[in-house]
Scaffold this motif. Structure first.
Motif, short mmCIF file in Angstrom:
data_model
loop_
_atom_site.label_atom_id
_atom_site.label_comp_id
_atom_site.label_asym_id
_atom_site.label_seq_id
_atom_site.Cartn_x
_atom_site.Cartn_y
_atom_site.Cartn_z
N ASP A 54 0.86 -1.19 0.00
CA ASP A 54 0.00 0.00 0.00
C ASP A 54 0.89 1.25 0.00
OD1 ASP A 54 0.77 0.66 2.69
OD2 ASP A 54 -0.64 -0.87 3.40
N PRO A 55 0.27 2.44 -0.19
CA PRO A 55 1.09 3.65 -0.31
C PRO A 55 2.04 3.87 0.87
CG PRO A 55 -1.15 4.11 -1.02
CD PRO A 55 -1.17 2.71 -0.47
N SER A 56 1.58 3.58 2.09
CA SER A 56 2.50 3.88 3.20
C SER A 56 3.67 2.89 3.21
CB SER A 56 1.74 3.89 4.53
OG SER A 56 1.27 2.59 4.80
N LYS A 57 3.41 1.66 2.79
CA LYS A 57 4.53 0.70 2.73
C LYS A 57 5.51 1.09 1.62
CE LYS A 57 2.48 -3.20 5.00
NZ LYS A 57 1.27 -4.03 4.89
N ILE A 58 4.98 1.60 0.52
CA ILE A 58 5.87 2.08 -0.55
C ILE A 58 6.74 3.21 -0.02
CG2 ILE A 58 5.95 3.26 -2.80
CD1 ILE A 58 3.49 1.64 -3.63
N LEU A 72 4.91 4.30 -8.79
CA LEU A 72 4.57 4.83 -7.46
C LEU A 72 5.81 4.94 -6.58
CD1 LEU A 72 1.22 2.90 -6.83
CD2 LEU A 72 1.50 5.34 -7.43
N PHE A 73 6.70 3.96 -6.70
CA PHE A 73 7.92 3.97 -5.89
C PHE A 73 8.78 5.19 -6.26
CE2 PHE A 73 10.27 0.94 -3.11
CZ PHE A 73 11.43 1.66 -2.95
N ALA A 74 8.91 5.43 -7.57
CA ALA A 74 9.71 6.59 -8.01
C ALA A 74 9.07 7.89 -7.51
CB ALA A 74 9.83 6.59 -9.53
N MET A 75 7.75 7.96 -7.57
CA MET A 75 7.07 9.16 -7.07
C MET A 75 7.34 9.37 -5.58
SD MET A 75 3.34 8.83 -8.83
CE MET A 75 3.20 8.45 -10.58
N ALA A 99 9.44 1.79 2.18
CA ALA A 99 10.48 1.14 1.38
C ALA A 99 11.35 2.21 0.71
CB ALA A 99 9.86 0.21 0.34
N ALA A 100 10.70 3.24 0.20
CA ALA A 100 11.45 4.33 -0.45
C ALA A 100 12.43 4.96 0.54
CB ALA A 100 10.49 5.37 -1.02
N ALA A 101 12.00 5.06 1.80
CA ALA A 101 12.88 5.66 2.82
C ALA A 101 14.15 4.81 2.98
CB ALA A 101 12.13 5.78 4.15
N VAL A 139 16.72 -0.14 -7.20
CA VAL A 139 15.64 -0.80 -6.49
C VAL A 139 14.88 -1.68 -7.49
CG1 VAL A 139 13.47 -0.44 -5.24
CG2 VAL A 139 15.40 1.11 -4.86
N VAL A 140 14.59 -2.91 -7.10
CA VAL A 140 13.76 -3.79 -7.94
C VAL A 140 12.47 -4.05 -7.18
CG1 VAL A 140 13.56 -6.09 -8.97
CG2 VAL A 140 15.75 -4.88 -9.03
N VAL A 141 11.33 -3.83 -7.83
CA VAL A 141 10.06 -3.97 -7.11
C VAL A 141 9.16 -5.01 -7.76
CG1 VAL A 141 8.62 -2.45 -5.72
CG2 VAL A 141 10.11 -1.46 -7.40
N SER A 142 8.42 -5.73 -6.89
CA SER A 142 7.37 -6.64 -7.35
C SER A 142 6.07 -5.86 -7.46
CB SER A 142 7.13 -7.75 -6.32
OG SER A 142 8.22 -8.58 -6.21
N ALA A 143 5.04 -6.52 -7.96
CA ALA A 143 3.71 -5.92 -8.00
C ALA A 143 3.18 -5.75 -6.57
CB ALA A 143 2.77 -6.81 -8.81
N MET A 144 2.32 -4.74 -6.38
CA MET A 144 1.79 -4.47 -5.04
C MET A 144 0.96 -5.64 -4.52
SD MET A 144 0.50 -0.55 -5.67
CE MET A 144 -0.20 -0.30 -4.03
#
Ligand code: ASP
Ligand code: MG
Length: 588
Positions: A15-19, A80-83, A22-24, A38-43
């Motif tokens: 979810d957005p807060s977890k993203i 979303l992660f980049a944002m 992770a971004a932090a 950073v390599v990301v899986s689907a939410m």
């Protein structure tokens, strides 16, 4: 300045807060002065949701369109992660697999990586950006989007770490590391501080589903230092590295594979070519054969047993039936309700009594062992499926794994890893994920002891290997074939110089059990080693075919992720090695 690849699984970006959390983590690394990919899986469960959507339209979606669909999950999460990184005031660029230049073959839904270009990513890193790469996806030579198979983001991450020559690949997930066994099966399980690539490869394929096993193949081939750690808890995690740098334990972990089925080709003519006929028929249909157990023949006939994933049982049975008729075997039997319990440890090679401890633990629980096979670093026993969890618990306790203290380590100062010796081999490969055969070895130092007519009751293997272990004998290969008419056949090898002691122990056991013992003072053990041996269908057949062509009969076979071993008569050893080196393209 180090280069670090961080991978976040679905639950870590659910979810957005977890993203944002992770971004932090990525930003903190970057601010410490490192370059970060950073390599990301689907939410969350997005990939499952997409699969269900496809099913709602048709039972048989085309594989190409499945890839088109499933790859969107990762496209959402990288954007979303980049944002999130940008919103926190830092530079970030998201990239799809195609934009990075991750080239794969065209096997939609389970494509293998062929090559990865690094120019674009490196330029972005040098410009000060955090690069956010979509996991699980690539592009084939015709520009079609492909995916790497479920769980494939791990493979993207380790492969990127390999080509970028990263200092560390961090796998952030919802568990805090690699455990001695699945903590959902056994709450006693403990987290390991370090584990070697080979152990992890065995465990990943034996049913301990922490990481995509293809990602560990990459790590081993390219010497990538990997750490598995929790996204949510600040604990050290588990470091995966080369065997000479991991803690050597006789047993590091216990794995349970619950969905296996056993097939036996009964009474196959014990002559060159029988195994080849069987395994080439299975390889043709792409069935991955797991345990292969063939024992010393009797009266010109040998049984060949193997296990396959339960889903492949009917297909495999049909093919085995056809082979049985073609070569004049006596019949085919099978059992759907089996499970495989395995212990894995790089230290077991040098320690006596490991097999004895394992089988005693099973015997104490009155668990009957149907089949046994070993490699240098694992012992697998096939048991009734209902006995699986109790077997894991008994074996886990027997090796004291429930109180393995956690082993702290420092992932950032672990020193640089010597690059894998497999690198030479890798250079010759067309695709990064191709089967890599490293070597073909001959060991002429062992003797073979064979029991026939052992009663098929719990505790027999325990007695044998306890007695043999008590003599201080190092047992190498063990093969117990599937019993017939209540009688089992069990073979093992020991160093030739301890043959007399092994034989004396064996005779005593046989006398007490109404069995017979035979031995061969010198045998030749041939081994093929490498990466991808089990995950590439047909390797066994590539071994059996040249031996069959050379007219050599195979006495024992054992298989693992990283090795395939066969025992043949001593006088054939040297010739077989030549034949095999040629067959696998190794210089003589
Ligand atoms: N999203 C893909 C899957 O769920 C890839 C991954 O998570 O690694 O299988
Ligand atoms: Mg996933």
């Amino acid at each position: 300045m180090a280069l670090v690849v961080q991978k976040f699984g679905g639950t870590s970006v659910a979810d957005p807060s977890k993203i944002q959390a992770a971004a932090a983590k990525a930003i903190a690394r970057h601010q410490a002065g490192d370059q970060v990919v950073v390599v990301v899986s689907a939410m969350g469960h997005q990939t499952d949701i997409l699969v269900d959507l496809a099913k709602a339209i048709t039972d048989r979606p085309s594989a190409r369109e499945m890839d088109m669909l499933l790859s969107t999950g990762e496209q959402v999460s990288v954007a979303l992660f980049a944002m999130a990184v940008q919103a926190a005031g830092h530079k970030a660029v998201s990239l799809t697999g195609a934009q990075i230049g991750i080239r794969t073959d065209s096997t939609h839904t389970k494509a293998r990586i062929r090559s990865i270009s690094t120019d674009h990513v490196k330029a972005l890193l040098d410009s000060g950006a955090i690069v956010i790469a979509a996991g699980f996806q690539g592009i084939d030579q015709h520009g079609n989007i492909t995916t790497l198979g479920r769980g494939g983001s791990d493979t993207t991450a380790v492969a990127l770490a390999a080509v970028l020559d990263a200092d560390l690949c961090e796998i952030y997930t919802d568990v805090d590391g690699v455990y001695t066994t699945d903590p959902r099966v056994l709450p006693d399980a403990r987290r390991l501080g370090t584990i070697s690539y080979d152990e992890m490869l065995e465990l990943a394929s034996l049913g301990a589903g922490v990481m995509h096993s293809r990602s560990i193949e990459f790590a081993k081939k390219f010497g990538v230092k990997v750490v598995v750690r929790s996204s949510f808890k600040d604990v050290p995690g588990t470091l995966i590295l080369a065997a000479d740098q991991a803690v050597k334990r006789p047993v590091s972990g216990v794995a349970l594979a619950k969905d296996e089925a056993r097939i036996t080709l009964e009474g196959a003519p014990d002559q060159p070519g029988s195994s080849h006929a069987l395994f080439s028929a299975l390889a043709e249909s792409g069935i991955a054969v797991d345990m292969i157990v063939q024992n010393v023949g009797r009266a010109g006939r040998a049984d060949i047993s193997f296990t396959v994933p339960e889903d492949d049982l009917s297909d495999a049975l049909e093919r085995t039936g056809r082979v049985a008729r073609a070569i004049g075997a006596e019949g085919v039997s099978h059992d759907r309700m089996v499970a495989k319990v395995s212990v894995v440890g790089v230290g077991m090679e040098a320690e006596e009594g490991v097999a004895g401890r394992m089988f005693s633990a099973l015997s104490a629980e009155k668990i009957n062992v149907h089949m046994i096979t070993t490699s240098e670093i694992k012992i697998s026993a096939l048991v009734g499926r209902g006995d699986g969890p109790a077997a894991v618990q008994a074996v886990h306790r027997a090796f004291g794994l429930h109180d393995a203290g956690s082993e702290p380590f420092d992932a950032t100062t672990g020193g640089s890893l010597p690059k894998s010796t497999a690198l030479d081999v890798v250079r010759r490969l067309e695709g990064m994920e191709d089967l890599a055969i490293e070597d073909c070895l001959l060991d002429s130092s062992q003797a073979l002891v064979v029991f026939t007519d052992l009663p098929d009751t719990p505790g027999v293997a325990a007695d044998v290997f306890q007695d043999v272990g008590n003599q201080g004998l190092l047992v190498d290969m063990i093969v117990q074939s599937h019993p017939r008419q209540g009688r089992a056949e069990l073979s093992f090898t020991v160093p030739a110089e301890s043959r007399d002691r092994a034989l004396a122990a064996a005779r005593a056991i046989a006398a007490a059990r109404g069995a017979t013992v035979a031995d061969v003072p010198h045998v030749a053990k041939l081994s093929i080693t490498g990466v991808g041996i089990r995950s590439h269908a047909g390797v066994a057949d590539r071994l059996f075919k040249p031996l069959s062509d050379a007219g050599v009969n195979i006495d024992l076979v054992s298989t693992s992720e990283v090795r395939l071993n066969v025992i043949v008569a001593a006088e054939h050893g040297a010739r077989c090695i030549e034949v095999l080196r040629r067959a696998f393209g190794l210089e003589a």
